[in-house]
Design a protein around this motif. Structure first.
Motif, short mmCIF file in Angstrom:
data_model
loop_
_atom_site.label_atom_id
_atom_site.label_comp_id
_atom_site.label_asym_id
_atom_site.label_seq_id
_atom_site.Cartn_x
_atom_site.Cartn_y
_atom_site.Cartn_z
N HIS A 58 -45.52 78.75 1.52
CA HIS A 58 -46.20 77.58 2.10
C HIS A 58 -45.90 77.47 3.59
O HIS A 58 -46.79 77.23 4.41
CB HIS A 58 -45.77 76.32 1.36
N PHE A 59 -44.63 77.66 3.93
CA PHE A 59 -44.23 77.61 5.35
C PHE A 59 -44.96 78.69 6.14
O PHE A 59 -45.45 78.44 7.25
CB PHE A 59 -42.71 77.79 5.44
N GLU A 60 -45.04 79.90 5.57
CA GLU A 60 -45.71 81.01 6.25
C GLU A 60 -47.18 80.70 6.50
O GLU A 60 -47.72 81.01 7.59
CB GLU A 60 -45.58 82.27 5.42
N ARG A 61 -47.86 80.08 5.53
CA ARG A 61 -49.27 79.73 5.73
C ARG A 61 -49.44 78.76 6.90
O ARG A 61 -50.36 78.90 7.71
CB ARG A 61 -49.83 79.10 4.45
N ARG A 62 -48.54 77.80 6.98
CA ARG A 62 -48.64 76.81 8.06
C ARG A 62 -48.32 77.45 9.41
O ARG A 62 -48.94 77.10 10.43
CB ARG A 62 -47.69 75.65 7.77
N VAL A 63 -47.38 78.38 9.45
CA VAL A 63 -47.09 79.11 10.68
C VAL A 63 -48.32 79.91 11.11
O VAL A 63 -48.67 79.96 12.30
CB VAL A 63 -45.86 80.02 10.53
N LYS A 64 -48.97 80.56 10.16
CA LYS A 64 -50.16 81.34 10.46
C LYS A 64 -51.26 80.46 11.05
O LYS A 64 -51.92 80.84 12.03
CB LYS A 64 -50.67 82.05 9.21
N GLN A 65 -51.46 79.28 10.49
CA GLN A 65 -52.46 78.35 11.03
C GLN A 65 -52.10 77.94 12.46
O GLN A 65 -52.98 77.89 13.33
CB GLN A 65 -52.55 77.12 10.13
N LEU A 66 -50.84 77.67 12.70
CA LEU A 66 -50.41 77.29 14.04
C LEU A 66 -50.60 78.46 15.00
O LEU A 66 -51.04 78.27 16.14
CB LEU A 66 -48.94 76.86 14.03
N ALA A 67 -50.29 79.67 14.55
CA ALA A 67 -50.45 80.85 15.41
C ALA A 67 -51.91 81.05 15.78
O ALA A 67 -52.22 81.47 16.91
CB ALA A 67 -49.91 82.09 14.70
N GLU A 68 -52.81 80.77 14.86
CA GLU A 68 -54.24 80.90 15.16
C GLU A 68 -54.70 79.88 16.19
O GLU A 68 -55.58 80.15 17.00
CB GLU A 68 -55.05 80.75 13.87
N GLN A 69 -54.08 78.72 16.20
CA GLN A 69 -54.42 77.68 17.16
C GLN A 69 -53.78 77.90 18.52
O GLN A 69 -54.40 77.63 19.56
CB GLN A 69 -53.99 76.30 16.64
N CYS A 70 -52.54 78.38 18.52
CA CYS A 70 -51.73 78.35 19.75
C CYS A 70 -51.13 79.69 20.13
O CYS A 70 -50.31 79.73 21.06
CB CYS A 70 -50.58 77.35 19.57
N ALA A 71 -51.46 80.75 19.45
CA ALA A 71 -50.90 82.07 19.74
C ALA A 71 -49.38 82.09 19.59
O ALA A 71 -48.68 82.81 20.31
CB ALA A 71 -51.30 82.54 21.13
N ALA A 72 -48.86 81.28 18.67
CA ALA A 72 -47.43 81.31 18.39
C ALA A 72 -47.05 82.66 17.79
O ALA A 72 -47.80 83.24 17.00
CB ALA A 72 -47.07 80.19 17.43
N LYS A 73 -45.88 83.18 18.17
CA LYS A 73 -45.47 84.51 17.74
C LYS A 73 -44.49 84.43 16.57
O LYS A 73 -43.56 83.64 16.58
CB LYS A 73 -44.81 85.25 18.91
N TYR A 74 -44.73 85.29 15.57
CA TYR A 74 -43.82 85.37 14.45
C TYR A 74 -43.94 86.73 13.79
O TYR A 74 -44.91 87.46 13.99
CB TYR A 74 -44.10 84.27 13.43
N GLN A 75 -42.90 87.09 13.02
CA GLN A 75 -42.90 88.34 12.27
C GLN A 75 -42.55 88.04 10.81
O GLN A 75 -41.68 87.22 10.53
CB GLN A 75 -41.85 89.32 12.81
N ILE A 76 -43.22 88.73 9.90
CA ILE A 76 -42.87 88.68 8.48
C ILE A 76 -41.85 89.78 8.21
O ILE A 76 -42.04 90.93 8.61
CB ILE A 76 -44.11 88.85 7.60
N LEU A 77 -40.75 89.44 7.54
CA LEU A 77 -39.64 90.36 7.36
C LEU A 77 -39.42 90.66 5.88
O LEU A 77 -39.61 89.79 5.02
CB LEU A 77 -38.35 89.77 7.94
N ASP A 78 -38.98 91.89 5.60
CA ASP A 78 -38.53 92.22 4.25
C ASP A 78 -37.00 92.21 4.22
O ASP A 78 -36.34 91.91 5.22
CB ASP A 78 -39.10 93.56 3.79
N THR A 79 -36.43 92.55 3.07
CA THR A 79 -34.98 92.50 2.91
C THR A 79 -34.24 93.35 3.94
O THR A 79 -33.26 92.89 4.55
CB THR A 79 -34.59 92.96 1.49
N ALA A 80 -34.72 94.56 4.14
CA ALA A 80 -34.04 95.47 5.08
C ALA A 80 -34.09 94.92 6.51
O ALA A 80 -33.10 95.01 7.26
CB ALA A 80 -34.69 96.86 5.02
N GLN A 81 -35.22 94.35 6.90
CA GLN A 81 -35.34 93.81 8.25
C GLN A 81 -34.47 92.57 8.44
O GLN A 81 -33.89 92.36 9.52
CB GLN A 81 -36.81 93.48 8.53
#
Length: 372
Positions: A117-140
């Protein structure tokens, strides 16, 4: 608007000190009033300003999801301003730990829905404001923070976010205010009547009076309320973490923020109460169990402080600059003090100097002097 030079600032929390410092550097004559003691040998934990209890996160994406876009844009402006503030303090011999390494958002497998749910909201914000984020797996996740536990299958890195040692900053700002000639009056409980500061021993008039008292300004701002926050400060030499970590949970979002000397600030609670009593048993259990789940080595940490404080908030939880004659109130920063304070201060200075292009008009409200 003509530039006036004689200014009073009432309240020496984060906003008051930062405003006094910035105005003094611009050669304004500044007097700083504080109800509590500001003696330099007083430990930060004995001081009552919420700025000392705070974790010092500068996290526009994380906080905008619980606030609004204005908070995000103020935070982005502050992220651009903080490095220069720290650099200027450093040039004058002050050491303030500031790191822009991002914030790490994680969850346990049973709480993955909260992270999704948090990731979806971050994605929406990024689409509006070009906010930067990365999705990480366990190793990362383990590559970023090797001292986290092994039970985190996914996470997010909000890569632009930062954190600051708030206590070092508060001390540095006060030191620089004194060196710049700011007249400091502590143990001064005062009232404000437009451009007059009234204390038991004198009434002093100024060109402008800035009210930065937080909850101390309730007489002027009857809708102001306090929101309780509870934090632990721990010492754990066994664990090194480089950036703030937020743990998703259905009931709370725990944040763990590293400080110098292997100390950490841990908090989660946001309670609609003006109770300032000690940390509750429930909060202690939740904070400690969540901390243990991040890494079992935290079981050997030492709790060096348990703190509660009240964040000043207005009904919409947004900050406001209220101009009433020559009395300017800066208040309602809620849980976003370190996130938005530099942007608000720069906006206030631009307004004071008549620069209508560079300040945030939505911050400002105006009313007749006789209504304060």
């Amino acid at each position: 608007m003509s530039i006036s030079s004689n200014i009073a600032i009432v309240g020496a929390g984060l906003v008051g000190r930062l405003l006094a410092y910035r105005l003094a550097k611009l050669n304004y004559k500044v007097s700083l009033y504080e109800a509590n003691s500001l003696t330099t040998n007083k430990t930060a934990s004995q001081l009552t300003a919420a700025a000392f209890t705070a974790a010092g996160m500068i996290a526009p994406i994380s906080e905008a999801l619980e606030a609004d876009l204005n908070t995000y844009y103020l935070g982005k402006t502050s992220l651009a301003l903080w490095p220069d503030i720290i650099r200027q303090l450093s040039l004058n011999g002050e050491s303030v730990d500031y790191r822009q390494l991002g914030s790490l958002i994680i969850s346990h497998p049973q709480d993955i829905a909260e992270l999704t749910h948090f990731e979806r909201r971050v994605k929406q914000l990024a689409e509006q404001c070009a906010a930067k984020y990365q999705i990480l797996d366990t190793a990362q996740i383990k590559q970023l923070e090797p001292n986290l536990g092994n039970g985190f299958a996914a996470g997010l890195l909000l890569e632009e976010e930062a954190h600051i040692d708030n206590r070092q900053l508060m001390s540095a700002l006060l030191n620089q205010c004194l060196s710049l000639g700011v007249a400091v009056f502590d143990n001064s409980v005062v009232s404000i009547k437009n451009n007059r500061v009234i204390s038991p021993w004198q009434t002093q008039s100024y060109d402008w009076v800035f009210d930065c008292r937080g909850l101390g300004a309730k007489e002027q701002l009857p809708k102001l309320r306090g929101v309780r926050g509870e934090v632990l400060r721990i010492h754990c030499p066994e664990i090194s973490i480089s950036r703030p970590v937020r743990l998703m949970h259905p009931r709370y979002q725990l944040y763990l923020v590293p400080k110098p000397n292997q100390e950490f600030v841990i908090g989660a609670t946001q309670i609609e109460s003006e109770d300032t009593s000690a940390v509750s048993v429930q909060s202690m259990l939740e904070l400690c169990s969540a901390m243990y789940s991040i890494n079992p080595a935290f079981a050997e940490a030492r709790i060096i402080e348990q703190n509660t404080n009240l964040r000043p908030a207005l009904p919409d939880n947004n900050p406001q600059v209220l101009v009433s004659g020559q009395h300017i109130s800066i208040n309602g920063l809620f849980r976003h003090g370190y996130l938005v304070a530099p942007a608000i201060i720069e906006s206030v200075i631009c307004w004071l100097q008549g620069d209508q292009c560079r300040h945030y008009p939505s911050l400002f409200a105006f009313q007749e002097p006789n209504s304060v």
